[in-house]
Design an enzyme around this catalytic site. Structure first.
Site, short mmCIF file in Angstrom:
data_model
loop_
_atom_site.label_atom_id
_atom_site.label_comp_id
_atom_site.label_asym_id
_atom_site.label_seq_id
_atom_site.Cartn_x
_atom_site.Cartn_y
_atom_site.Cartn_z
N ASP A 115 0.86 -1.17 0.00
CA ASP A 115 0.00 0.00 0.00
C ASP A 115 0.91 1.23 0.00
O ASP A 115 2.10 1.14 0.28
CB ASP A 115 -0.88 -0.04 1.25
CG ASP A 115 -1.76 1.19 1.38
OD1 ASP A 115 -2.30 1.65 0.36
OD2 ASP A 115 -1.89 1.70 2.51
N PHE A 123 -18.89 12.60 3.83
CA PHE A 123 -18.18 12.00 2.70
C PHE A 123 -18.62 10.54 2.55
O PHE A 123 -18.79 9.82 3.53
CB PHE A 123 -16.68 12.06 2.95
CG PHE A 123 -15.85 11.42 1.88
CD1 PHE A 123 -15.41 12.17 0.80
CD2 PHE A 123 -15.55 10.07 1.92
CE1 PHE A 123 -14.64 11.59 -0.19
CE2 PHE A 123 -14.79 9.47 0.93
CZ PHE A 123 -14.33 10.25 -0.14
N THR A 170 -2.36 1.52 -4.74
CA THR A 170 -2.83 2.67 -3.99
C THR A 170 -4.16 3.17 -4.52
O THR A 170 -4.51 2.94 -5.68
CB THR A 170 -1.80 3.82 -4.05
OG1 THR A 170 -2.30 4.96 -3.37
CG2 THR A 170 -1.49 4.20 -5.49
N ASP A 197 -1.36 -0.92 6.01
CA ASP A 197 -1.62 -0.43 7.36
C ASP A 197 -3.09 -0.20 7.66
O ASP A 197 -3.44 0.11 8.79
CB ASP A 197 -0.88 0.90 7.57
CG ASP A 197 -1.53 2.05 6.82
OD1 ASP A 197 -1.67 3.15 7.38
OD2 ASP A 197 -1.90 1.84 5.64
N ASN A 218 -8.46 -1.36 4.48
CA ASN A 218 -8.59 -1.65 3.05
C ASN A 218 -7.47 -2.56 2.54
O ASN A 218 -7.51 -3.00 1.38
CB ASN A 218 -8.60 -0.34 2.24
CG ASN A 218 -7.32 0.46 2.44
OD1 ASN A 218 -6.69 0.37 3.48
ND2 ASN A 218 -6.95 1.23 1.45
#
Length: 1171
Positions: free
Chosen positions: A460, A609, A747, A872, A875
């Protein structure tokens, strides 16, 4: 400041009219024991939550009515009626696996899942039969019993700890409403339907729907660190229909119809009927077992899921079990040894049958194979069954005698070695993170050696390569770029002063002097008004909660902005530095210090959001009697809702600035606003009311309401936030590349941002050829992949497998998530794999979590190469669990990745010592240990086999029963474990300095078929020497069988230990004690066994050792058996050295650890052929 116009008053009156029909939500976050800033008593107005309120899809909302089959009914404060139809689970939990009754059978059942254990059990049973008894019955059981006992003790102790933990948890006390008042009750006795009261910092005993809280607006702050690892506080809300009720005084009755228990901790779908009204419930209305109540005096809720049906318990399972690749390959050799064992036993039984046929007339009188026993007055028949059955018995007896060909001790040795290796990895101070004060964690003990064979690393970006600590860098406001290198920045924090009390933001921000001057002094210019609106949007359009932290100065407090998004925190700190300091947030208003003047803004509505809209908005009642909508979000969605006709030049300038920011590696957001009329607000309010009370399709309706208000915006500008690279990331990626490891970065960021980070991290270089794939359809994606493949072949005419190694292929593939949607559907996967095989770097942008797992699976399913995933955040969990090795970074995004990982650490750069040092050591040690165990056991089997050739294939053995059993437990077990934990073929400095030395693990140089067969040939030679030297030395002598048996025992033990000593690289006093101590222990045991008069071979060792010939045999066996091995090792080291041997010689003769100029020429790293 407090005088509102008639328009605003009208809006506020209508806003308050729907308080009872909507949750007063504030997605605020906080933490710790600090208190909320409170600077005055302003009346709170309820905030309206739009697209992601209680039932957003982001939290797993169902789009349909809950059916009776998929639901449970809970009656408030009526547990008897609730449990009348269905007996729901009580709140008692049990994480322990065993009880006193079930421990023995269940533990044995689990242990015997290892096929080798079943094999040894069958051997032990066969040895109990009189016609097959070779060893003493007790001695034959000992090895298996020892292994089973050690494992059982370990399992029992672990389960005892679980029982103790369960007992403590079940006996905790909670306040439950009984007979009109709250009384203490044990957790294990709580039932679904009971009403429970929680106090501040109290732990939640079961899954509860909130009914009321100490906050007048129904807000409760929950810390979920025990559930998902996140330390930030979450907000949960009680419905207004129940908020005003006090269970001790008011009679509460109602019904909740909710979904059946499930593992989704982010989802909850239910309806509540109370006082004749029906209201919907969502994830923001439920608090889960194991979480803690924070910053809230008390909260009351009703239990809906209890005990094993709570979401925490349903999720109480570790990461998927992974099996070491080396152990999987080892099974192949064990099967080969099994076939060899069968062949050996078959040969012995056939030879025995032939011998019996040839000597059938002599069986009654032949000295060493008598059919009849003449030692007593009554002649006893030995039950000779005929040569056919005797062959079968001989076969079974030979299986018993040669059983150690399959090394039972290998399994327990591997477990002990892995524990030792894990200890040294955990204690490695070079992998200790000072920032988080965390050590390396080894969460899976069974795949340590896989760390030395990694070929692909999937990483990631945010929080893994970067710090996930956002810093505001620059802004584009009304088409003007500020802060992107045009002037020298200065660090400013900002402050707010009232009544002598100073509030200062906890973090300073680098500000642009020009922009700072405009924000302070340009109030009346057009430029100043745009700057004012921009920073007002940054300060207001968020879910940040300001918390005051006491300092040593009583007159000063630090304001800590708590929130779930690091981006939002950075923007609010930036706004404070420029003079727009958020002071207070409640569910109905916010207070902002604007250039020294505190202003109150009524929060009339808030649309959070979500991943569909990719933006958020807030509706504010401003002090100047206007109502404004402020919106911020991703450029991909914001430019579609901006009215470009109002400011086309500004939009174009902002787009250019955004591209510039992305190229600098910055994260970008676009900000816009517009004013709302009273009629528009009324229309939004009625639409929101209808959507919020809808039972079916609520989330979609709320998104539609948000879309109707987020339109025709005036652009204010854009922000650029830097997510800095972690320390040592560029050097780490360069080391991994030199080691022959391919690094793929996956990413969710924009392509420009990802490419910029790629250059700064040295993932991408200017010399690389970039192949970019951004397509909107399957056909165009296929064409791009084919074109890229053609280009790669032209640039790299050789085979992909031969072309990639240590940076030989300067090709980088960059692909976006939209293209991956079409690629990962199956048909185009092979094309992508072929293209990626030519590339040394792959960069995937805008990828979803499941796409990350799909990319890992793409490689796993098509190669035998080992994969490692590191991330981390939540996701990254699917990617981490899909890879052969999963590593979690304990960073800013909670601990979900850590909890799902096999290993965990604090920084990406620790990956280099983990793989290049510990991975290399672990693989080399474990590979050698497995081969050595095969050799150690096989040599004894061959000695016993040669002996059978001289004893009419009768399977009598010269070794005592106890020596045979103790061989794998005491005589030879300890040295291999010690060497497997402590030996180092190369120093840490050398391994870090020359990453190419990682290649042997990828090429499987320490454990492969060739080494296995070479080891077996060497074993055969050593067994011949060990057996025939004593036979020739004592030929025609009168030595008894026990004496020569002791000689063979000692010879083999000395041989295998000296063999091990020849291969040890790093000697320590522990290694010396283990190897030479094992030889001494063998002598002591043999002497002790021969000193017992009731055992066969009494005093044999004393007779044999009294002759010089005995000691001469031991010496000559050791020299003759190991001489070929010594010669071959010397030849390979000097004539055909490998990288490791070259580096070792360099360490020895050129003192590489202290030399900065010494260089070593390494072999090129070439991929092994695909399988």
């Amino acid at each position: 400041m407090e005088n509102n116009s008639p328009v605003t008053d009208s809006i506020m009156m209508k806003s308050s009219s729907i308080r009872s029909m909507s949750s007063n939500r504030s997605r605020a976050s906080g933490g710790g024991s600090v208190r909320e800033v409170n600077l005055g008593e302003f009346g709170s107005k309820p905030v309206r939550y739009g697209s992601q309120g209680a039932d957003s899809e982001g939290y797993g909302t169902s789009q349909k009515e809950i059916s009776d089959e998929d639901s449970r009914v809970v009656y408030l404060n009526d547990p008897e009626r609730t449990n009348e139809k269905f007996e729901f689970s009580v709140n008692s939990i049990r994480t322990a696996k065993y009880s006193i009754v079930t421990f023995l059978p269940r533990n044995l059942f689990e242990q015997f899942h290892r096929v080798a254990y079943i094999y040894f059990l069958v051997i032990a049973i066969l040895n109990q039969l009189p016609m097959l008894a070779v060893f003493g019955r007790g001695a034959s059981i000992l090895p298996l019993a020892f292994v089973l006992l050690v494992t059982a003790i370990k399992d029992a102790y672990e389960d005892y700890r679980r029982h103790r933990s369960d007992r403590i948890e079940n006996n905790r006390l909670a306040l439950v409403l009984l007979d009109g008042q709250f009384q203490e009750k044990k957790w294990k006795e709580i039932k679904v339907g009971e009403i429970i009261k929680l106090s501040s910092s109290g732990t939640i005993p079961c899954d509860m729907v909130l009914l009321s809280t100490s906050d007048p607006t129904g807000v409760a702050y929950i810390q979920t660190i025990n559930l998902d690892g996140e330390s930030n506080l979450k907000t949960r809300y009680a419905k207004q229909e129940t908020q005003m009720k006090m269970p001790e005084k008011d009679s509460i009755s109602g019904m909740i119809k909710c979904e059946k228990p499930n593992r989704n901790i982010y989802g909850f779908h239910a309806n509540m009927e109370i006082d004749g009204k029906r209201v919907s419930l969502g994830p923001s209305n439920i608090i889960l077992r194991g979480c803690e109540l924070k910053n809230t005096s008390w909260a009351i809720g009703v239990a809906v899921y209890a005990g094993r049906e709570t979401k925490a318990m349903l999720n109480n399972s570790g990461a998927p079990s992974k099996r070491s690749r080396l152990e999987t390959r080892m099974n192949r050799e064990i099967i080969i040894l099994s076939f060899f064992l069968v062949a050996l036993c078959t040969l012995v039984s056939i030879c025995a049958g032939v011998w019996l046929r040839h000597h059938k007339d002599e069986l009654n009188t032949i000295p060493f194979y008598r059919k009849l026993d003449f030692s007593e007055d009554e002649i006893e028949d030995y039950n000779y069954y005929g040569w056919g059955l005797e062959m079968v018995f001989t076969f079974l007896m030979s299986v018993i005698v040669y059983q150690i060909m399959i090394p039972i001790s290998l399994y327990i040795s591997m477990e002990l070695v892995r524990v030792g290796q894990a200890y040294f990895m955990i204690q490695d101070n070079r992998m200790y993170d000072e920032t988080s004060k965390s050590r390396f964690q080894c969460r899976a003990l069974n795949i340590n050696e896989d760390l030395g064979q990694i070929k692909y690393v999937f990483s990631d970006k945010t929080g893994t390569l970067t710090e996930n600590k956002m810093e505001f860098q620059c802004a584009s406001i009304w088409g003007v770029d500020y802060g992107s290198g045009k002037s020298d920045p200065q660090e400013v924090a900002g402050c707010s002063v009232q009544d002598g009390q100073v509030l200062r933001p906890k973090t300073k921000v680098k500000v642009d002097p020009v922009l700072l001057n405009i924000s302070k002094n340009g109030k009346h210019s057009d430029e100043g008004k745009h700057v004012h609106d921009f920073f007002l949007a940054l300060a207001a359009c968020n879910t940040i909660v300001p918390l005051a932290v006491e300092t040593s100065d009583p007159a000063m407090k630090l304001v800590d902005y708590q929130g779930e998004s690091p981006d939002e925190q950075a923007l609010v700190y930036a706004a404070a530095a420029y003079g727009f300091m958020l002071i207070e947030r409640t569910s109905g208003h916010i207070v902002i210090d604007v250039q020294g003047e505190r202003q109150r803004f009524n929060v009339l509505g808030l649309h959070e959001f979500d991943s569909d809209r990719k933006r958020m908005s807030v509706i504010l009642g401003c002090p100047d009697n206007t109502v404004k909508v402020f919106v911020k979000g991703a450029d991909t969605t914001m430019f579609g809702i901006i009215d470009k006709s109002l400011s086309l030049n500004v939009v174009r300038a902002t787009e250019l600035h955004l591209h510039s920011y992305s190229s600098m590696g910055l994260r970008t957001l676009v900000v816009g606003m517009r004013e709302m009329s009273a009629s528009e607000f009324e229309e939004w309010q009625s639409s929101y009311e209808a959507a919020n009370t809808a039972v079916i399709g609520r989330a979609a309706l709320l998104r539609k309401v948000a879309g109707n208000v987020e339109k025709n915006l005036t652009i204010l500008g854009a922000s650029g936030i830097e997510d800095k690279l972690q320390e040592g990331v560029p050097e780490a990626i360069e080391s991994l590349r030199v080691a022959g490891i391919k690094v793929w970065v996956l990413t969710g960021d924009k392509q420009e941002t990802a490419i910029s980070i790629g250059y700064s991290s040295k993932l991408l270089t200017n010399s690389m050829t970039q192949i970019v794939i951004n397509n909107k359809s399957k056909e165009s994606c296929k064409r791009s992949l084919e074109a890229g493949l053609t280009r790669c072949k032209s640039l790299s005419p050789h085979n992909a497998e031969e072309n990639i190694g240590a940076g030989a292929s300067a090709i980088a593939l960059i692909i976006d998530g939209t293209s991956l949607v079409y690629v990962l559907d199956g048909e185009l996967e092979e094309l992508l794999f072929q293209l990626a095989s030519y590339c040394s770097v792959v960069l995937c942008c805008r990828v979803a979590p499941l796409q990350k797992a799909g990319i890992v699976a793409l490689i796993k399913n098509r190669t035998d190469d080992m994969t490692l995933a590191i991330g981390d955040g939540a996701n990254d969990v699917s990617m981490i669990q899909m890879a052969d090795v999963g590593i979690g970074i304990s960073g800013q995004e909670g601990r979900q990745a850590v909890m799902a990982s096999d290993f965990a650490m604090g920084q990406f750069r620790f990956l280099v010592p983990l793989l290049l040092v510990h991975g290399h050591w672990n693989y080399q040690r474990m590979g050698y240990m497995i081969l050595y165990n095969f050799y150690r056991n096989a040599i004894l089997v061959f000695v016993l086999f040669w002996y059978a050739l001289f004893t009419a294939f009768t399977l009598t053995t010269a070794l005592t029963d106890w020596s045979s059993m103790l061989y794998s437990i005491i005589y030879t077990a300890v040295p291999t474990i010690v060497v497997g934990i402590l030996d180092k073929d190369l120093s840490r400095v050398t391994l870090m300095k020359y990453p190419q030395l990682y290649g042997p693990g990828q090429r499987q140089e320490s454990y492969n078929k060739k080494l296995f067969w070479v080891t077996m040939i060497d074993t055969l030679w050593q067994s011949i020497v060990a057996f025939f030297v004593p036979v020739l030395a004592y030929w025609e002598s009168e030595i008894d069988i026990s004496s020569i048996g002791d000689l063979w025992t000692l010879a083999v033990v000395i041989l295998v230990n000296v063999h091990l000593a020849m291969d040890v690289i790093r000697w320590s006093w522990i290694t010396h004690a283990a190897i030479w101590g094992s030889i001494a222990a063998t002598f002591i045991c043999v002497i002790a066994i021969d000193s017992l008069a009731f055992l066969p071979g009494y005093w044999a060792i004393f007779h044999a050792a009294g002759e010089a010939k005995f000691w001469f045999c031991l010496l000559s066996i050791t020299i003759a058996a190991l001489a070929p091995r010594f010669v071959v090792k010397a030849y390979i080291r000097h004539a055909r050295p490998r990288d490791i041997q070259i580096a070792r010689e360099g360490e020895k003769f050129r003192n590489l650890r202290d030399s900065q100029t010494a260089e070593i020429e390494m072999n090129p790293i070439v991929d092994p052929p695909r399988r």
